[in-house]
Design an enzyme around this catalytic site. Structure first.
Site, PDB file in Angstrom:
ATOM      1  N   ASN A 179      -7.393   1.968   9.671  1.00  0.00           N
ATOM      2  CA  ASN A 179      -6.087   2.123  10.322  1.00  0.00           C
ATOM      3  C   ASN A 179      -6.311   2.091  11.822  1.00  0.00           C
ATOM      4  OD1 ASN A 179      -5.012   2.495   7.808  1.00  0.00           O
ATOM      5  ND2 ASN A 179      -4.444   4.635   8.106  1.00  0.00           N
TER       6      ASN A 179
ATOM      7  N   HIS B 154      -2.896  10.996   0.669  1.00  0.00           N
ATOM      8  CA  HIS B 154      -2.441  10.782   2.045  1.00  0.00           C
ATOM      9  C   HIS B 154      -1.941  12.133   2.570  1.00  0.00           C
ATOM     10  CE1 HIS B 154      -0.934   7.497   4.976  1.00  0.00           C
ATOM     11  NE2 HIS B 154      -0.605   8.642   5.549  1.00  0.00           N
TER      12      HIS B 154
ATOM     13  N   ARG C 246       0.860  -1.187   0.000  1.00  0.00           N
ATOM     14  CA  ARG C 246       0.000   0.000   0.000  1.00  0.00           C
ATOM     15  C   ARG C 246       0.892   1.232   0.000  1.00  0.00           C
ATOM     16  NH1 ARG C 246      -2.576   3.196   4.768  1.00  0.00           N
ATOM     17  NH2 ARG C 246      -3.747   4.676   3.524  1.00  0.00           N
TER      18      ARG C 246
ATOM     19  N   TYR D 130      -4.186   1.675  15.759  1.00  0.00           N
ATOM     20  CA  TYR D 130      -2.930   1.570  16.508  1.00  0.00           C
ATOM     21  C   TYR D 130      -3.100   1.323  17.998  1.00  0.00           C
ATOM     22  CZ  TYR D 130      -0.416   3.289  12.401  1.00  0.00           C
ATOM     23  OH  TYR D 130       0.128   3.405  11.148  1.00  0.00           O
TER      24      TYR D 130
ATOM     25  N   GLU E 269      -7.327   8.463   6.219  1.00  0.00           N
ATOM     26  CA  GLU E 269      -7.598   9.134   7.492  1.00  0.00           C
ATOM     27  C   GLU E 269      -8.060  10.582   7.338  1.00  0.00           C
ATOM     28  OE1 GLU E 269      -4.383   8.774  10.251  1.00  0.00           O
ATOM     29  OE2 GLU E 269      -4.384   6.592  10.222  1.00  0.00           O
TER      30      GLU E 269
ATOM     31  N   GLU F 200      -3.377  -0.112   7.988  1.00  0.00           N
ATOM     32  CA  GLU F 200      -2.224   0.288   8.808  1.00  0.00           C
ATOM     33  C   GLU F 200      -2.373  -0.248  10.217  1.00  0.00           C
ATOM     34  OE1 GLU F 200      -1.122   4.439   9.164  1.00  0.00           O
ATOM     35  OE2 GLU F 200      -1.550   4.763   7.033  1.00  0.00           O
TER      36      GLU F 200
HETATM   37  C1  GBH Z   1      -1.238   7.077  10.703  1.00  0.00           C
HETATM   38  O1  GBH Z   1      -1.948   7.967  11.523  1.00  0.00           O
HETATM   39  C2  GBH Z   1      -0.860   7.738   9.390  1.00  0.00           C
HETATM   40  O2  GBH Z   1      -1.726   7.332   8.347  1.00  0.00           O
HETATM   41  C3  GBH Z   1       0.569   7.539   8.993  1.00  0.00           C
HETATM   42  O3  GBH Z   1       0.903   8.441   7.972  1.00  0.00           O
HETATM   43  C4  GBH Z   1       1.451   7.670  10.206  1.00  0.00           C
HETATM   44  O4  GBH Z   1       2.812   7.637   9.875  1.00  0.00           O
HETATM   45  C5  GBH Z   1       1.112   6.522  11.135  1.00  0.00           C
HETATM   46  O5  GBH Z   1      -0.229   6.519  11.451  1.00  0.00           O
HETATM   47  C6  GBH Z   1       1.887   6.523  12.444  1.00  0.00           C
HETATM   48  O6  GBH Z   1       1.553   7.634  13.225  1.00  0.00           O
HETATM   49  O7  GBH Z   1       0.226  13.433  19.210  1.00  0.00           O
HETATM   50  O8  GBH Z   1      -1.450  12.971  20.901  1.00  0.00           O
HETATM   51  O9  GBH Z   1      -1.854  14.668  19.224  1.00  0.00           O
HETATM   52  C7  GBH Z   1      -2.258   7.434  12.797  1.00  0.00           C
HETATM   53  C8  GBH Z   1      -3.259   8.248  13.585  1.00  0.00           C
HETATM   54  C9  GBH Z   1      -3.657  10.291  14.676  1.00  0.00           C
HETATM   55  C10 GBH Z   1      -1.848   8.982  15.383  1.00  0.00           C
HETATM   56  C11 GBH Z   1      -3.053  11.501  15.345  1.00  0.00           C
HETATM   57  C12 GBH Z   1      -1.230  10.163  16.087  1.00  0.00           C
HETATM   58  C13 GBH Z   1      -1.641  12.272  17.130  1.00  0.00           C
HETATM   59  C14 GBH Z   1      -1.968  12.183  18.573  1.00  0.00           C
HETATM   60  N1  GBH Z   1      -2.634   9.373  14.255  1.00  0.00           N
HETATM   61  N2  GBH Z   1      -2.253  11.093  16.485  1.00  0.00           N
HETATM   62  S1  GBH Z   1      -1.203  13.414  19.537  1.00  0.00           S
END
Ligand code: GBH
Length: 483
Positions: free
Chosen positions: A319, A132, A87, A321, A177, A389
């Protein structure tokens, strides 16, 4: 036997025969070549160049992993791991330097053709994201996604993409996202362009972006699918939202939080009734009125628009995490600027006992993944889910046992959802193939299966322990007992 979370042992089931295991990246985070071979400026070029202080190590994506020049090496790394799909995203400004479709950059087309052809030669399926987060700067100068005409400009771009690559690319994602583009980029300043217009600009942005997605879907469906026969959808992200206590108020707050975080973008497309979540259509107008607005800050879709947008998917891109705990805030006084957080009347935090990563927002909570997948099935029905993701951040260790552990637990949690709860998960992409530009975190927090030496002009790649672990998982098609 070691125990894992609330769901017991590692899941020993095999990935189904048609299940796809892959890896993921995004254009601005890896390509570099920001002003080479005809590429135009985008909002991340502008953001990093004009506000270096906003990036943790004051870095940029000007060179990044230099994948513009090193894509052959990237494909070789994937071949070695045996991944079934890759991807990646297209840089709109590399293909259309001004953002508009009247000037197509032949070098941009050539670059992606070369990459796609090499992937296919190596039996790696391309899964291509059109967007993106890297809006062409000239379009941002006209308001970006807060301008309703973005729907048409995105459609024009999508047409160029399908015309040029659709003979070989059969899996598409319109947007990655939308929350980050709209809520963080327009509502806040944690992402480009950083307008800090929460509760107004982010609702407007999402409204247009969702319509742009639907336009691109219908364009593909009517004009390209009959010949090209592919699938297309959108990727939306969310943490799992766990009630902070057993109280009804906190349980409702967790539901409300996931509605404001995920349902906002997903319901109009994936929910059988379409439109924004009911709770948003109730709370935002109510609060807008109390604040003295003459109309709701949440724009309304017409009946025709609801119908046009509903069902514009062939699968669901997710996605995921981590997990948050959520509690109810019964009353937020009317004062100051509006915001989506005030509208949602919730507060969220992490359980201090959850294992950390190097990024404050990412805690290791595998059971949250299972719960989220089960929740998706209940809310949206038996839609095929592509996990586009999932991954873990550290400071760049080569012997990255923290990441190995994360993948083991999260893959197990996903298999639990598939085998114990019959959730229809079809694909999984590990974020990310290589260490790359982690937005505001620069090159500090790293997600790669491969280390990239950012001080080396050649951007040397070195496989980490996690790359070897993932190779074994793909070869065995299971996670239990492979190490
Ligand atoms: C993804 O976002 C992205 O699609 C990708 O590009 C990125 O590299 C990857 O994840 C890893 O981060 O710092 O407390 O304000 C993941 C969702 C949403 C996670 C915003 C981090 C910031 C939280 N992201 N979040 S904060």
């Amino acid at each position: 036997m070691e125990r894992y979370g609330t769901y017991g042992k590692l899941n020993s089931n095999e990935f189904p025969g048609d299940f796809l295991l892959g890896t993921a990246t995004a254009s601005y985070q890896i390509e570099g070549a920001w002003n080479l071979s005809g590429k135009g400026e985008n909002i991340w070029d502008r953001y990093t160049h004009t506000h270096p202080e906003l990036i943790l190590d004051r870095s940029t994506g000007d060179v990044a992993c230099d994948s513009y020049h090193k894509y052959e090496e990237d494909v070789a790394l994937m071949k070695k791991m045996g991944v079934q799909f890759y991807r990646f995203s297209l840089s709109w400004s590399r293909i259309l330097p001004t953002g508009f479709a009247y000037q197509i950059n032949p070098d941009g087309i050539r670059y992606y053709n070369d990459l796609i052809n090499l992937l296919l030669k190596n039996d790696i399926i391309p899964l291509v994201t059109l967007f993106h987060w890297d809006t062409p700067q000239p379009l941002e100068d006209l308001g970006g996604f807060t301008n309703a005409l973005m729907v048409e400009w995105f459609e024009d771009y999508a047409r160029v993409v399908f015309e040029n690559f659709g003979d070989r690319v059969k899996l598409w994602l319109t947007f990655n996202e939308p929350k980050q583009t709209c809520h963080e980029g327009v509502g806040g300043d944690n992402k480009a362009p950083g307008y800090e217009s929460s509760g107004i600009g982010d609702y407007l942005c999402a409204h247009n972006l969702i319509k742009a997605h639907a336009r691109a879907y219908h364009l593909y469906d009517k004009e390209f699918r009959p010949k090209q026969n592919g699938s297309i959808s959108i990727t939306i992200d969310t943490s799992w939202m766990e009630p902070g206590t057993n109280s009804t108020a906190d349980k409702e707050a967790a539901e409300r939080k996931i509605a404001f975080n995920f349902g906002w973008y997903a319901d109009p497309i994936f929910h059988p009734n379409g439109d924004y979540p009911e709770v948003m259509r109730k709370l935002v107008p109510e609060r807008s009125k109390k604040e003295g607005f003459r109309r709701s800050r949440l724009p309304e879709f017409t009946k025709e628009e609801v119908k046009y947008i509903r069902g514009t998917f062939d699968f669901l891109g997710l996605n995921h995490y981590t997990t948050l705990l959520v509690k109810d805030i019964p009353e937020i006084p009317i004062s100051g600027k509006p915001s989506v957080d005030k509208d949602s009347r919730t507060e969220s935090w992490h359980d201090p006992s959850w294992p950390p990563s190097s990024a404050g927002w990412l805690k290791v909570v595998p059971w949250g993944f299972t719960k989220l997948l089960v929740w998706l099935k209940h809310r949206y029905g038996d839609v095929p889910i592509y996990v586009t993701e999932n991954g873990f951040s550290d400071l760049g260790e080569i012997d990255d046992q923290g990441r190995v552990n994360y993948y083991k637990l999260y893959l197990s949690a996903m298999l639990d959802a598939m085998y114990e709860h019959k959730v229809n998960v079809k694909a999984y992409a590990a974020w990310s193939l290589v260490d790359n530009f982690e937005w505001r975190d620069g090159y500090v927090n790293r997600f790669g299966l491969h280390h990239v030496d950012m001080n080396d002009p050649g951007r040397k790649r070195t496989p980490k322990a996690s790359a070897e672990y993932y190779r074994k998982v793909i070869a065995a098609r299971k996670i239990h007992g492979i190490d």
